[in-house]
Motif scaffolding. Sequence first.
Motif, PDB file in Angstrom:
ATOM      1  N   SER A  41       0.832  -1.208   0.000  1.00 31.20           N
ATOM      2  CA  SER A  41       0.000   0.000   0.000  1.00 31.20           C
ATOM      3  C   SER A  41       0.859   1.247   0.000  1.00 31.20           C
ATOM      4  CB  SER A  41      -0.929  -0.017   1.216  1.00 31.20           C
ATOM      5  OG  SER A  41      -0.169  -0.169   2.412  1.00 31.20           O
ATOM      6  N   SER A  42       2.036   1.188   0.638  1.00 39.29           N
ATOM      7  CA  SER A  42       2.960   2.327   0.667  1.00 39.29           C
ATOM      8  C   SER A  42       4.301   1.824   1.187  1.00 39.29           C
ATOM      9  CB  SER A  42       2.422   3.452   1.573  1.00 39.29           C
ATOM     10  OG  SER A  42       2.438   3.034   2.930  1.00 39.29           O
ATOM     11  N   ASP A 622      -8.731   5.972  -0.589  1.00 33.56           N
ATOM     12  CA  ASP A 622      -7.625   6.213  -1.510  1.00 33.56           C
ATOM     13  C   ASP A 622      -8.098   6.484  -2.929  1.00 33.56           C
ATOM     14  OD1 ASP A 622      -6.669   2.714  -2.136  1.00 33.56           O
ATOM     15  OD2 ASP A 622      -8.614   3.709  -1.959  1.00 33.56           O
TER      16      ASP A 622
END
Length: 864
Positions: A41-42, A622
């Motif tokens: 996700s990051s 998101d």
Amino acid sequence: MGNAASMVAVVVVLLVRAQGGCRYALGMEDGTIPDSDITASSAWSDSTEAKHGRLSTGEGDGAWCPAGAVFPSASEYLQVDLRSLHFLALVGTQGRHADGHGREFARSYRLRYSRDGRTWITWKDRWGQEVVSGNENTYDVVLKDLGPPIVARYVRFYPLADRVMSVCLRVELYGCLWNDGLLVYTAPVGHVMHLSGSPVYLNDSTYDGSVESGVQFGGLGQLFDGVLGGNDFTETKELRVWPGYDYLGWSREALGQGSVDIEFHFEKTRSFHTMQVHSNNRHTQGVRVFSKVDCQFKPGLLLPWSSPPLSLAVPLEDLKDPSSRPISLPLGGRPAQILRCQFAFADRWMLISEISFYSGTNSLFSSVLSLLPSLVPPEPPTTNPMMDNTGNSTLSGERGRGRGGGKRERTFPLITAILIGCLVGIILLLLTVIAVILWRQYWKKILGKVMEEGFQHDFQNARLSQLFHPSLHSSIPPFATSSLLPLPPGCGMDLEKGLPPTQEEPPPYPDAPPYPALSPPFPASVPHYAEADIVSLQGVSGNNTYAVPALTSTSPTAADCTPLPELPRHCLVFKEKLGEGQFGEVHLCEIESPQELPNLEFPFNVRKGRPLLVAVKILRPDASKNARNDFLKEGKILSRLKDPNIIRLLGVCVSSDPLCMVTEYMESGDLNQYLSHRVLLDKTGPTHNTPTISYPALIAMASQIASGMKFLSSLNFVHRDLATRNCLRPIKIADFGMSRNLYAGDYYRIQGRAVLPIRWMAWECILMGKFTTASDVWAFGVTLWEMLSVCQEQPYSNLTDEQVIDNAGEFFRDHGRQVYLSRPDVCPQGLYDLMLSCWNRDCKLRPSFAHIHSFLTEDAMNMV
């Protein structure tokens, strides 16, 4: 050869099922899984991105570390793509050591997995717990058995924390290939047995699909987890679980029929040699092995069931023995992708613990390749500590017997000859496929050239990229168009564009009955919009919910847009997830005291103290800026739809993330599910216990759908996805169908991006990407056909998706070869004439919804 293939299949099944023989490291540590298949996700930095999340490696800064805090959102994840379905029995985790410089680790985590990349399932252990205990330091590897095991392609690790702190993670997955090829099975929900006043729960507690109307579907569970139940079904092999845990069981009385129907969906067509069913036989307590099995075989998803079905009787010699036992049933090598078996009751109860299929892919070449490992010994493993000796010794035993005496010398030339023959056949098949592809590409270019010469200006304005990415020429079906007819004006072409008039109006389909009373033409000002003409929104559910004319400051409907009522977020109590789309989710929620919210869109007839069920569309946090803007626009559009047969928007939550829209929810479910469980009541009256529905009731519901669509068309709204799955009961037109896994098969995926309900779409929608009120009329005709067929099959169920698109090309060419949906048995000819008029090639000759509504309320009710 068949016996050898069966032998190998048996070995493979045993390796997959026995959890001790399916614990191989899948490639995070040794690099077998490439960096491109590890995402997150990051990441905190380039040196802590996803590819560094490999167990026992120290690349970069030593682990994957997310950029955001995992407390309290728990939304950061590390994802591994295994490229194909795997049976996962074990996972390992580790923190960031970095040669003593690291201090970050995850004390716990959640697992989510998916078989198709769209539907994600949260893993729970056998006691319903989601949280997995993780690491206590940065260097130790902590291994956790997955009970129940997972069948998945994608796996996500969500690290958790009980306070704001940094976490880092390294992982490994252990298991093996899921050679069974089973994707899902459908079965009745298990029942509860009462013994001496104590309940015995015989439900499928680890099933990871959905449950509706007493049937579980879309998942896998205890029937394929590799755990066999014992002789006494009240005793379990697991600690701290309830009696009956190891079995899935049904009562003949509670089920209301003499057999248990289980359907198995496989990844591809396979040849089924044997089915082994592990069944309980505690006859002193009313439990016996099934007496007979009837199996049907479906070679492909859209192919008919093979006939005749296979009927197998179970030997009854030793059924006095109360021991549980595996029942082996020969299936004769029949090919199938879907297998439906009816297990007949022999007593009051039937209990099944495990079902195994000994099968191979439907290819002689695959059988030969599966035998090669038994002829050529592989390199022994050297450094894999998780390799299980049982699995290796099984295969080694087969190899040892293959090398004994002169047996191998006699077998290998035969295998070689068969292999060479198969290779030659495959090469010829590939050449044929290449030739077909080139031929279709050739006609695609011809079609593109003709279209460009004849309709170049209009195609530029149509801009089909909204539906067919990335270009028109890669998406239009490759039809042979040596003599293309001009399109009827208005069917996929903007009337305002000033196209040259056609010299001769093409006739309707050959031998079409006249429809002077059924198909009045649309007025000359009928709206029909290209992408440039409308506000086209990508809704939360994943589809273009409503296509509406672009509003201007002078538009009479623009003044009707009142501010959206803001509802307090805390009043929504989550109940369950209804579906998931590309940009968000649809949840079933409860408003506990709706009377205390004066800003609800309209009053409810809800008794004081009773909660109100609502559907809540939630945009993912998101989501892109464009998706957020579309979400707000969709809310404004829905706020204008105030009709008794249209789902109403009650309010929004847009003051903070995540953005929400709150709409009505009909507790009775959708029309497709309601009708599919009924039969049409004829003049002789009911002859069985199946629920019935009368012809007048069907027409009344169809009239209500037409009324709602008449209201939409009066505002120049285009729905784009009208079908029974999008009609709730009591009749209200909605748009949730695309978001539900139950109806995934009703949509055709274009190049992995857009999904389209092509079986309900007019030909000009499929070819030109033009949606109009007239194309909604076409979809209404298909919806009416569904209703008169009592939703027993898909439209054009005998055609593949590609053939449905090809049929749209036949409408385009108008050479009389187009295929129409056949008249349902119970459908009067006059009503079928209405359907045919809805499917008129010339969209201007299709009836208006006002005329359809009038016909259904005045004329159709008297037809029998």
